[in-house]
Design a protein around this motif. Sequence first.
Motif, mmCIF file in Angstrom:
data_model
loop_
_atom_site.group_PDB
_atom_site.id
_atom_site.type_symbol
_atom_site.label_atom_id
_atom_site.label_comp_id
_atom_site.label_asym_id
_atom_site.label_seq_id
_atom_site.Cartn_x
_atom_site.Cartn_y
_atom_site.Cartn_z
ATOM 1 N N PHE A 51 0.831 -1.206 0.000
ATOM 2 C CA PHE A 51 0.000 0.000 0.000
ATOM 3 C C PHE A 51 0.867 1.257 0.000
ATOM 4 C CE2 PHE A 51 -3.241 -2.928 1.668
ATOM 5 C CZ PHE A 51 -4.283 -2.610 0.807
ATOM 6 N N GLY A 52 1.968 1.208 0.731
ATOM 7 C CA GLY A 52 2.878 2.351 0.763
ATOM 8 C C GLY A 52 3.522 2.600 -0.591
ATOM 9 N N VAL A 53 3.956 1.532 -1.255
ATOM 10 C CA VAL A 53 4.552 1.658 -2.584
ATOM 11 C C VAL A 53 3.518 2.182 -3.575
ATOM 12 C CG1 VAL A 53 5.598 0.384 -4.490
ATOM 13 C CG2 VAL A 53 6.288 -0.111 -2.143
ATOM 14 N N ALA A 54 2.311 1.620 -3.533
ATOM 15 C CA ALA A 54 1.245 2.066 -4.441
ATOM 16 C C ALA A 54 0.881 3.529 -4.183
ATOM 17 C CB ALA A 54 0.013 1.180 -4.281
ATOM 18 N N GLY A 55 0.813 3.921 -2.914
ATOM 19 C CA GLY A 55 0.515 5.309 -2.579
ATOM 20 C C GLY A 55 1.597 6.259 -3.069
ATOM 21 N N LEU A 106 -7.211 14.983 -14.307
ATOM 22 C CA LEU A 106 -8.239 14.199 -13.625
ATOM 23 C C LEU A 106 -8.732 14.873 -12.352
ATOM 24 C CD1 LEU A 106 -6.596 10.707 -14.034
ATOM 25 C CD2 LEU A 106 -8.462 11.640 -15.376
ATOM 26 N N PHE A 107 -8.652 16.185 -12.310
ATOM 27 C CA PHE A 107 -9.051 16.977 -11.153
ATOM 28 C C PHE A 107 -8.243 16.514 -9.948
ATOM 29 C CE2 PHE A 107 -12.320 18.164 -7.840
ATOM 30 C CZ PHE A 107 -11.995 19.509 -7.845
ATOM 31 N N CYS A 108 -8.841 16.156 -8.868
ATOM 32 C CA CYS A 108 -8.105 15.787 -7.658
ATOM 33 C C CYS A 108 -8.273 14.313 -7.308
ATOM 34 C CB CYS A 108 -8.560 16.669 -6.497
ATOM 35 S SG CYS A 108 -8.104 18.391 -6.725
ATOM 36 N N ILE A 109 -8.645 13.495 -8.274
ATOM 37 C CA ILE A 109 -8.867 12.074 -8.001
ATOM 38 C C ILE A 109 -7.564 11.336 -7.674
ATOM 39 C CG2 ILE A 109 -9.719 9.907 -8.967
ATOM 40 C CD1 ILE A 109 -11.780 11.624 -10.499
ATOM 41 N N PRO A 110 -6.477 11.467 -8.472
ATOM 42 C CA PRO A 110 -5.238 10.742 -8.124
ATOM 43 C C PRO A 110 -4.672 11.100 -6.751
ATOM 44 C CG PRO A 110 -5.136 11.473 -10.388
ATOM 45 C CD PRO A 110 -6.355 12.111 -9.784
ATOM 46 N N PRO A 111 -4.640 12.385 -6.365
ATOM 47 C CA PRO A 111 -4.115 12.663 -5.023
ATOM 48 C C PRO A 111 -4.957 12.058 -3.904
ATOM 49 C CG PRO A 111 -4.148 14.686 -6.311
ATOM 50 C CD PRO A 111 -4.839 13.641 -7.110
ATOM 51 N N VAL A 112 -6.259 12.030 -4.083
ATOM 52 C CA VAL A 112 -7.120 11.437 -3.049
ATOM 53 C C VAL A 112 -6.852 9.938 -2.940
ATOM 54 C CG1 VAL A 112 -9.516 10.913 -2.457
ATOM 55 C CG2 VAL A 112 -8.903 13.208 -3.219
ATOM 56 N N ILE A 113 -6.697 9.274 -4.086
ATOM 57 C CA ILE A 113 -6.370 7.841 -4.064
ATOM 58 C C ILE A 113 -5.007 7.626 -3.413
ATOM 59 C CG2 ILE A 113 -5.867 5.833 -5.519
ATOM 60 C CD1 ILE A 113 -7.967 6.932 -7.484
ATOM 61 N N GLY A 114 -4.039 8.512 -3.723
ATOM 62 C CA GLY A 114 -2.717 8.412 -3.104
ATOM 63 C C GLY A 114 -2.768 8.597 -1.599
ATOM 64 N N ILE A 115 -3.604 9.527 -1.134
ATOM 65 C CA ILE A 115 -3.754 9.746 0.310
ATOM 66 C C ILE A 115 -4.339 8.504 0.980
ATOM 67 C CG2 ILE A 115 -5.065 11.038 2.048
ATOM 68 C CD1 ILE A 115 -4.702 13.509 0.225
ATOM 69 N N ILE A 116 -5.332 7.917 0.360
ATOM 70 C CA ILE A 116 -5.965 6.720 0.935
ATOM 71 C C ILE A 116 -4.970 5.564 1.004
ATOM 72 C CG2 ILE A 116 -7.731 4.951 0.554
ATOM 73 C CD1 ILE A 116 -9.477 7.250 -0.632
ATOM 74 N N LEU A 117 -4.285 5.274 -0.125
ATOM 75 C CA LEU A 117 -3.352 4.147 -0.142
ATOM 76 C C LEU A 117 -2.169 4.379 0.801
ATOM 77 C CD1 LEU A 117 -3.259 3.294 -3.946
ATOM 78 C CD2 LEU A 117 -4.369 2.011 -2.124
ATOM 79 N N SER A 118 -1.632 5.590 0.800
ATOM 80 C CA SER A 118 -0.504 5.880 1.696
ATOM 81 C C SER A 118 -0.933 5.866 3.157
ATOM 82 C CB SER A 118 0.100 7.239 1.353
ATOM 83 O OG SER A 118 0.642 7.212 0.061
ATOM 84 N N CYS A 164 5.242 -4.373 8.074
ATOM 85 C CA CYS A 164 5.883 -4.329 6.765
ATOM 86 C C CYS A 164 7.143 -3.478 6.775
ATOM 87 C CB CYS A 164 4.912 -3.767 5.725
ATOM 88 S SG CYS A 164 3.423 -4.731 5.530
ATOM 89 N N SER A 165 7.930 -3.649 5.706
ATOM 90 C CA SER A 165 9.098 -2.791 5.496
ATOM 91 C C SER A 165 8.779 -1.776 4.403
ATOM 92 C CB SER A 165 10.303 -3.643 5.095
ATOM 93 O OG SER A 165 10.058 -4.271 3.853
ATOM 94 N N ALA A 166 9.719 -0.906 4.093
ATOM 95 C CA ALA A 166 9.563 0.158 3.087
ATOM 96 C C ALA A 166 8.451 1.124 3.471
ATOM 97 C CB ALA A 166 9.322 -0.425 1.697
ATOM 98 N N ASN A 167 8.418 1.500 4.753
ATOM 99 C CA ASN A 167 7.386 2.417 5.234
ATOM 100 C C ASN A 167 7.659 3.862 4.852
ATOM 101 O OD1 ASN A 167 5.755 0.454 6.580
ATOM 102 N ND2 ASN A 167 7.386 0.303 8.088
ATOM 103 N N GLY A 168 8.894 4.181 4.515
ATOM 104 C CA GLY A 168 9.224 5.534 4.103
ATOM 105 C C GLY A 168 8.487 5.936 2.838
ATOM 106 N N LEU A 169 8.239 4.967 1.966
ATOM 107 C CA LEU A 169 7.500 5.259 0.745
ATOM 108 C C LEU A 169 6.054 5.635 1.054
ATOM 109 C CD1 LEU A 169 8.839 2.504 -1.672
ATOM 110 C CD2 LEU A 169 9.370 4.929 -1.668
ATOM 111 N N ALA A 170 5.489 5.042 2.081
ATOM 112 C CA ALA A 170 4.116 5.384 2.467
ATOM 113 C C ALA A 170 4.047 6.831 2.944
ATOM 114 C CB ALA A 170 3.608 4.436 3.550
#
Length: 111
Positions: A34-38, A52-64, A74-80
């Motif tokens: 989820f952190g990598v995807a965010g 796409l207006f503000c849809i990608p940032p909202v999805i990024g906020i949710i996934l992160s 999990c590891s790689a939490n810095g990416l989140a």
Amino acid sequence: MYCRNCGKTIDDKAVICPNCGVPQAEQKKPVNGFGVAGFIIGLLSIWLGYILFCIPPVIGIILSGIGCTMKAKCSANGLAVAGLVLSIVTLLLYGFLWLLLLWVIGSGATA
């Protein structure tokens, strides 16, 4: 869990085998998907936010945000965290730009 040297049963949290004294390898944590995807969505939202207006940032906020809650597992939490920051900044930036655009269009129509 079993000792990787002597094969006897040991505690799951054992660092060394109490029977033979051989250090046990630490269990690797899975990567924070989820952190990598965010983070990736946060990067993409820099370029896609105006289309796409503000849809990608909202999805990024949710996934992160979900990725940030999985720190212990999990590891790689810095990416989140980086994805969360990128997505919030992009949301604020493009939200402001869209509001400015709507204000300019609205004020131009009345003149």
